[in-house]
Design a protein around this motif. Structure first.
Motif, short mmCIF file in Angstrom:
data_model
loop_
_atom_site.label_atom_id
_atom_site.label_comp_id
_atom_site.label_asym_id
_atom_site.label_seq_id
_atom_site.Cartn_x
_atom_site.Cartn_y
_atom_site.Cartn_z
N MET A 164 -11.32 2.89 -4.32
CA MET A 164 -10.30 2.51 -5.29
C MET A 164 -9.31 3.64 -5.58
N ALA A 165 -9.61 4.84 -5.08
CA ALA A 165 -8.67 5.95 -5.25
C ALA A 165 -7.43 5.79 -4.38
N SER A 166 -7.41 4.77 -3.52
CA SER A 166 -6.21 4.53 -2.72
C SER A 166 -5.01 4.22 -3.61
N GLN A 167 -5.25 3.71 -4.81
CA GLN A 167 -4.14 3.47 -5.75
C GLN A 167 -3.48 4.78 -6.15
N TYR A 168 -4.25 5.87 -6.17
CA TYR A 168 -3.67 7.16 -6.54
C TYR A 168 -2.80 7.72 -5.40
N LEU A 169 -3.23 7.52 -4.17
CA LEU A 169 -2.38 7.93 -3.04
C LEU A 169 -1.04 7.21 -3.10
N ALA A 170 -1.10 5.90 -3.33
CA ALA A 170 0.14 5.12 -3.40
C ALA A 170 1.01 5.57 -4.56
N THR A 171 0.40 5.82 -5.71
CA THR A 171 1.15 6.27 -6.88
C THR A 171 1.82 7.61 -6.62
N TRP A 172 1.09 8.52 -5.97
CA TRP A 172 1.62 9.85 -5.63
C TRP A 172 2.84 9.74 -4.72
N VAL A 173 2.73 8.91 -3.69
CA VAL A 173 3.83 8.71 -2.76
C VAL A 173 5.06 8.17 -3.50
N LEU A 174 4.85 7.15 -4.31
CA LEU A 174 5.95 6.54 -5.04
C LEU A 174 6.61 7.53 -5.99
N ALA A 175 5.79 8.25 -6.75
CA ALA A 175 6.34 9.18 -7.73
C ALA A 175 7.11 10.32 -7.06
N LYS A 176 6.61 10.81 -5.93
CA LYS A 176 7.27 11.92 -5.24
C LYS A 176 8.58 11.48 -4.59
N LEU A 177 8.60 10.29 -4.01
CA LEU A 177 9.75 9.88 -3.21
C LEU A 177 10.72 8.94 -3.92
N ALA A 178 10.23 8.21 -4.91
CA ALA A 178 11.09 7.23 -5.58
C ALA A 178 11.20 7.48 -7.08
N GLY A 179 10.36 8.35 -7.61
CA GLY A 179 10.44 8.67 -9.04
C GLY A 179 9.38 7.97 -9.86
N THR A 180 9.20 8.48 -11.07
CA THR A 180 8.15 7.96 -11.95
C THR A 180 8.37 6.50 -12.33
N GLU A 181 9.61 6.10 -12.57
CA GLU A 181 9.87 4.71 -12.97
C GLU A 181 9.48 3.74 -11.87
N ALA A 182 9.76 4.10 -10.62
CA ALA A 182 9.39 3.23 -9.50
C ALA A 182 7.87 3.14 -9.38
N ALA A 183 7.19 4.26 -9.57
CA ALA A 183 5.73 4.26 -9.52
C ALA A 183 5.16 3.39 -10.63
N GLN A 184 5.71 3.53 -11.83
CA GLN A 184 5.25 2.72 -12.96
C GLN A 184 5.42 1.24 -12.67
N SER A 185 6.57 0.87 -12.13
CA SER A 185 6.87 -0.54 -11.86
C SER A 185 5.92 -1.13 -10.83
N ALA A 186 5.68 -0.39 -9.74
CA ALA A 186 4.81 -0.89 -8.68
C ALA A 186 3.36 -1.03 -9.15
N VAL A 187 2.88 -0.02 -9.86
CA VAL A 187 1.49 -0.07 -10.35
C VAL A 187 1.35 -1.16 -11.41
N ARG A 188 2.35 -1.28 -12.27
CA ARG A 188 2.29 -2.32 -13.30
C ARG A 188 2.17 -3.71 -12.68
N TYR A 189 2.88 -3.93 -11.58
CA TYR A 189 2.85 -5.25 -10.94
C TYR A 189 1.45 -5.62 -10.47
N VAL A 190 0.71 -4.67 -9.91
CA VAL A 190 -0.60 -4.99 -9.34
C VAL A 190 -1.74 -4.81 -10.33
N ALA A 191 -1.47 -4.19 -11.47
CA ALA A 191 -2.53 -3.91 -12.45
C ALA A 191 -3.05 -5.20 -13.07
N PRO A 192 -4.32 -5.20 -13.51
CA PRO A 192 -4.89 -6.39 -14.14
C PRO A 192 -4.14 -6.76 -15.42
N VAL A 193 -4.02 -8.05 -15.65
CA VAL A 193 -3.41 -8.55 -16.88
C VAL A 193 -4.23 -8.07 -18.08
#
Length: 198
Positions: free
Chosen positions: A151-180
């Motif tokens: 389940m730590a694969s979510q952290y790799l994805a978050t790291w990539v997004l935050a480094k290359l697209a910024g914190t807001e993009a990372a927040q948006s992507a993680v929010r979409y897949v996160a449990p309701v």
């Protein structure tokens, strides 16, 4: 932005598919996330066969390379023909490894003495390779990162997004897949894990 999710025979579905699913939230802005394999098809540790979207060499020109894990990784790192097909460059690429993918980072000479994360099963093998294994889910230094536990694969994805697209993009992507009902806490947690390493 080309992203190679490097996936080998015997792969762990969670490692490849979670990162792919999260990072594909960026395809509307031009991210091209591709399951990248050494053969036309690979079969997972649980018998799921998938077709490669790209050959292994796609990883050599991708801006991001994530090395997945699986039950055959110890064989992969002994296969000179596969290793020769991977010509990765930390000066030009973000490179991450999930669980036993850390063995690949070491075999390719990309850890260069840095400590790493991996899963508990792979830990002794990574240690035998001379790598200090950290008791945490994620660690990065410069352009290389490792994660331990499926389940730590979510952290790799978050790291990539935050480094290359910024914190807001990372927040948006993680929010979409996160449990309701857990979206805020999930976003906050994922970012807190990787924030030090961005």
């Amino acid at each position: 932005m080309n992203v190679a999710i490097v996936t080998f025979e015997g792969f762990n579905e969670l490692d490849s598919f979670i990162a792919s699913g999260i990072l594909n939230r960026m395809k509307d802005v031009g991210w091209n996330v591709q399951i990248t394999c050494p053969a036309d098809t690979v079969t997972s540790m649980n018998g799921v066969t998938i077709a490669a979207q790209q050959p292994l060499e796609f990883a050599n020109t991708a801006e991001v390379v994530l090395l997945g894990s699986g039950i055959c990784t110890r064989d992969v790192v002994k296969d000179a023909q596969i290793l020769e097909r991977l010509q990765l460059d930390l000066d030009k690429q973000l490179i991450g490894a999930q669980c036993s993918g850390t063995l690949l980072l070491e075999a390719l000479g990309l850890l260069d003495g840095m400590p790493a994360c991996t899963d508990l099963t792979t830990k002794p093998w990574v240690q035998d390779a001379g790598v200090e294994v950290l008791d945490q889910p994620f660690f990065a230094e410069g352009n290389v990162a490792t994660a331990g536990g499926c389940m730590a694969s979510q952290y790799l994805a978050t790291w990539v997004l935050a480094k290359l697209a910024g914190t807001e993009a990372a927040q948006s992507a993680v929010r979409y897949v996160a449990p309701v009902g857990e979206k805020d806490v999930t976003v906050e947690h994922c970012l807190s894990v990787v924030q030090t390493f961005i």
